[in-house]
Design a protein around this motif. Structure first.
Motif, PDB file in Angstrom:
ATOM      1  N   VAL A  51     -10.369  28.669 -16.777  1.00  0.00           N
ATOM      2  CA  VAL A  51     -11.330  29.225 -17.723  1.00  0.00           C
ATOM      3  C   VAL A  51     -11.663  30.639 -17.270  1.00  0.00           C
ATOM      4  O   VAL A  51     -11.489  30.989 -16.095  1.00  0.00           O
ATOM      5  CB  VAL A  51     -12.616  28.360 -17.792  1.00  0.00           C
ATOM      6  CG1 VAL A  51     -13.382  28.416 -16.465  1.00  0.00           C
ATOM      7  CG2 VAL A  51     -13.514  28.764 -18.952  1.00  0.00           C
ATOM      8  N   GLU A  53     -14.830  33.402 -17.192  1.00  0.00           N
ATOM      9  CA  GLU A  53     -16.265  33.623 -17.347  1.00  0.00           C
ATOM     10  C   GLU A  53     -16.528  35.102 -17.616  1.00  0.00           C
ATOM     11  O   GLU A  53     -16.053  35.965 -16.874  1.00  0.00           O
ATOM     12  CB  GLU A  53     -17.031  33.263 -16.072  1.00  0.00           C
ATOM     13  CG  GLU A  53     -17.092  31.812 -15.719  1.00  0.00           C
ATOM     14  CD  GLU A  53     -17.925  31.580 -14.461  1.00  0.00           C
ATOM     15  OE1 GLU A  53     -18.209  30.411 -14.163  1.00  0.00           O
ATOM     16  OE2 GLU A  53     -18.278  32.567 -13.778  1.00  0.00           O
ATOM     17  N   TRP A 194     -16.790  21.385 -25.165  1.00  0.00           N
ATOM     18  CA  TRP A 194     -16.743  22.365 -24.084  1.00  0.00           C
ATOM     19  C   TRP A 194     -18.080  23.103 -23.965  1.00  0.00           C
ATOM     20  O   TRP A 194     -18.711  23.418 -24.974  1.00  0.00           O
ATOM     21  CB  TRP A 194     -15.665  23.418 -24.359  1.00  0.00           C
ATOM     22  CG  TRP A 194     -14.267  22.952 -24.329  1.00  0.00           C
ATOM     23  CD1 TRP A 194     -13.413  22.817 -25.392  1.00  0.00           C
ATOM     24  CD2 TRP A 194     -13.499  22.576 -23.175  1.00  0.00           C
ATOM     25  NE1 TRP A 194     -12.184  22.392 -24.983  1.00  0.00           N
ATOM     26  CE2 TRP A 194     -12.202  22.229 -23.625  1.00  0.00           C
ATOM     27  CE3 TRP A 194     -13.797  22.495 -21.815  1.00  0.00           C
ATOM     28  CZ2 TRP A 194     -11.205  21.810 -22.750  1.00  0.00           C
ATOM     29  CZ3 TRP A 194     -12.798  22.076 -20.943  1.00  0.00           C
ATOM     30  CH2 TRP A 194     -11.521  21.743 -21.407  1.00  0.00           C
ATOM     31  N   TYR A 215     -18.140  31.206 -21.564  1.00  0.00           N
ATOM     32  CA  TYR A 215     -16.900  30.606 -21.082  1.00  0.00           C
ATOM     33  C   TYR A 215     -15.831  30.738 -22.164  1.00  0.00           C
ATOM     34  O   TYR A 215     -16.049  30.340 -23.303  1.00  0.00           O
ATOM     35  CB  TYR A 215     -17.133  29.140 -20.726  1.00  0.00           C
ATOM     36  CG  TYR A 215     -18.170  28.952 -19.645  1.00  0.00           C
ATOM     37  CD1 TYR A 215     -17.840  29.159 -18.308  1.00  0.00           C
ATOM     38  CD2 TYR A 215     -19.480  28.613 -19.960  1.00  0.00           C
ATOM     39  CE1 TYR A 215     -18.796  29.013 -17.308  1.00  0.00           C
ATOM     40  CE2 TYR A 215     -20.437  28.462 -18.959  1.00  0.00           C
ATOM     41  CZ  TYR A 215     -20.091  28.664 -17.648  1.00  0.00           C
ATOM     42  OH  TYR A 215     -21.038  28.527 -16.660  1.00  0.00           O
ATOM     43  N   GLN A 216     -14.708  31.307 -21.781  1.00  0.00           N
ATOM     44  CA  GLN A 216     -13.654  31.609 -22.739  1.00  0.00           C
ATOM     45  C   GLN A 216     -12.325  31.000 -22.295  1.00  0.00           C
ATOM     46  O   GLN A 216     -12.016  30.966 -21.108  1.00  0.00           O
ATOM     47  CB  GLN A 216     -13.497  33.139 -22.873  1.00  0.00           C
ATOM     48  CG  GLN A 216     -14.785  33.856 -23.255  1.00  0.00           C
ATOM     49  CD  GLN A 216     -14.725  35.348 -23.001  1.00  0.00           C
ATOM     50  OE1 GLN A 216     -13.765  35.866 -22.425  1.00  0.00           O
ATOM     51  NE2 GLN A 216     -15.762  36.072 -23.418  1.00  0.00           N
ATOM     52  N   ASP A 217     -11.572  30.532 -23.274  1.00  0.00           N
ATOM     53  CA  ASP A 217     -10.193  30.095 -23.045  1.00  0.00           C
ATOM     54  C   ASP A 217     -10.092  28.920 -22.069  1.00  0.00           C
ATOM     55  O   ASP A 217      -9.334  28.959 -21.098  1.00  0.00           O
ATOM     56  CB  ASP A 217      -9.352  31.282 -22.541  1.00  0.00           C
ATOM     57  CG  ASP A 217      -7.856  31.043 -22.743  1.00  0.00           C
ATOM     58  OD1 ASP A 217      -7.499  30.238 -23.621  1.00  0.00           O
ATOM     59  OD2 ASP A 217      -7.054  31.675 -22.025  1.00  0.00           O
ATOM     60  N   TRP A 218     -10.882  27.868 -22.326  1.00  0.00           N
ATOM     61  CA  TRP A 218     -10.754  26.641 -21.530  1.00  0.00           C
ATOM     62  C   TRP A 218      -9.348  26.055 -21.685  1.00  0.00           C
ATOM     63  O   TRP A 218      -8.852  25.919 -22.805  1.00  0.00           O
ATOM     64  CB  TRP A 218     -11.750  25.595 -22.007  1.00  0.00           C
ATOM     65  CG  TRP A 218     -13.180  25.818 -21.625  1.00  0.00           C
ATOM     66  CD1 TRP A 218     -14.176  26.295 -22.427  1.00  0.00           C
ATOM     67  CD2 TRP A 218     -13.792  25.535 -20.364  1.00  0.00           C
ATOM     68  NE1 TRP A 218     -15.370  26.330 -21.752  1.00  0.00           N
ATOM     69  CE2 TRP A 218     -15.175  25.871 -20.480  1.00  0.00           C
ATOM     70  CE3 TRP A 218     -13.320  25.032 -19.159  1.00  0.00           C
ATOM     71  CZ2 TRP A 218     -16.071  25.715 -19.435  1.00  0.00           C
ATOM     72  CZ3 TRP A 218     -14.222  24.879 -18.114  1.00  0.00           C
ATOM     73  CH2 TRP A 218     -15.573  25.214 -18.259  1.00  0.00           C
TER      74      TRP A 218
END
Length: 253
Positions: A51, A53, A194, A215-218
């Motif tokens: 992920v 941040e 998420w 939070y981006q692109d889990w």
């Protein structure tokens, strides 16, 4: 001007009503608890993930002014004892590598690194590192063996604020309160719960500084190659020791 005043008055009235409703329902709101359990259960089920941040960290200057520092951190985590975080931003350029009982931290600005002996589990290792290095750890609850228990520890109130949006994605907005900190959490309202945004206000420090993280692109994965958690100090790096830190630094009188 009158139109603006009327609109502001209506907005203020509605705000007061909503605040009154939230206070009337002080305690643990069942809807907030249910959403938190679903998100925590999902995080607990992940063997490994990556992920990014994007964070804002308040620093309070001696004159009382809050100044925002922005960071971006790429994270790879694998239960029970592996983590790699590469952070860049206004006041940081660092790599953190946890592998088993050893945490290594490299500061690209000073070319210095430290190696710490830490407990062999993510949550305990990061808690110790936060204390020794005075780090902030907005990810730590999600990495706990029991994320729900970790997030709800010492929580006095938890309320469902309402629907919201983060980066164009519908989400649920929750607010949690402890004696020393206030939390807000935005959880994806889609098929997978998420965490999308986290805000933490520290009520023990002068100026009540805040950390805001998106939070981006889990990406859940089954695991990472061993080299993802290997660290070799670059040429010219100098190993140093961690100086003792005063436990009360920056606290309110």
């Amino acid at each position: 001007m009158r139109k603006f005043f009327q609109a502001a008055a209506v907005a203020g009235f509605l705000c007061a009503v909503l605040i009154g409703q939230a206070r009337a329902g002080a305690g643990i709101d069942p809807k907030a608890e249910s959403l938190l359990r679903a998100m925590a259960g999902h995080m607990q089920s992940l063997a490994a993930f990556s992920v990014t941040e994007a964070s804002l960290v308040d620093r309070v200057f001696p004159n009382g002014q809050k100044v925002a520092y922005f960071h971006k951190t790429a994270i790879k985590a694998e239960r029970p004892d592996k983590l790699r975080a590469e952070a860049v931003g206004d006041d940081v350029a660092a790599t953190f590598v946890l592998h088993g009982p050893t945490l290594q931290v490299f500061d690209a600005k000073t070319k210095a690194y430290v190696a710490l002996d830490v407990p062999p589990r993510l949550e305990a290792a990061l808690e110790q590192a936060m204390t020794q290095l005075r780090l902030v750890g907005p990810m730590i609850d999600f990495l706990a063996a029991d994320p729900y228990a970790s997030m709800m520890e010492k929580v006095l109130e938890a309320v469902y604020v309402g629907p919201s949006e983060v980066g164009g994605r519908p989400c649920h907005h929750l607010a949690l309160r402890q004696l020393t900190q206030d939390y807000e959490l935005w959880i994806d309202a889609g098929k997978t719960p998420w965490p999308l945004r986290l805000a933490v206000t520290d009520k023990t420090r002068h100026g009540d500084p805040r950390i805001l993280v998106e939070y981006q692109d889990w990406k859940p994965v089954s695991g990472f190659p061993a080299k993802a958690f290997a660290f070799t100090p670059p040429a010219g790096a100098v190993r140093t020791k961690v100086a003792p830190q005063p436990a009360t630094a920056g606290r309110k009188p």
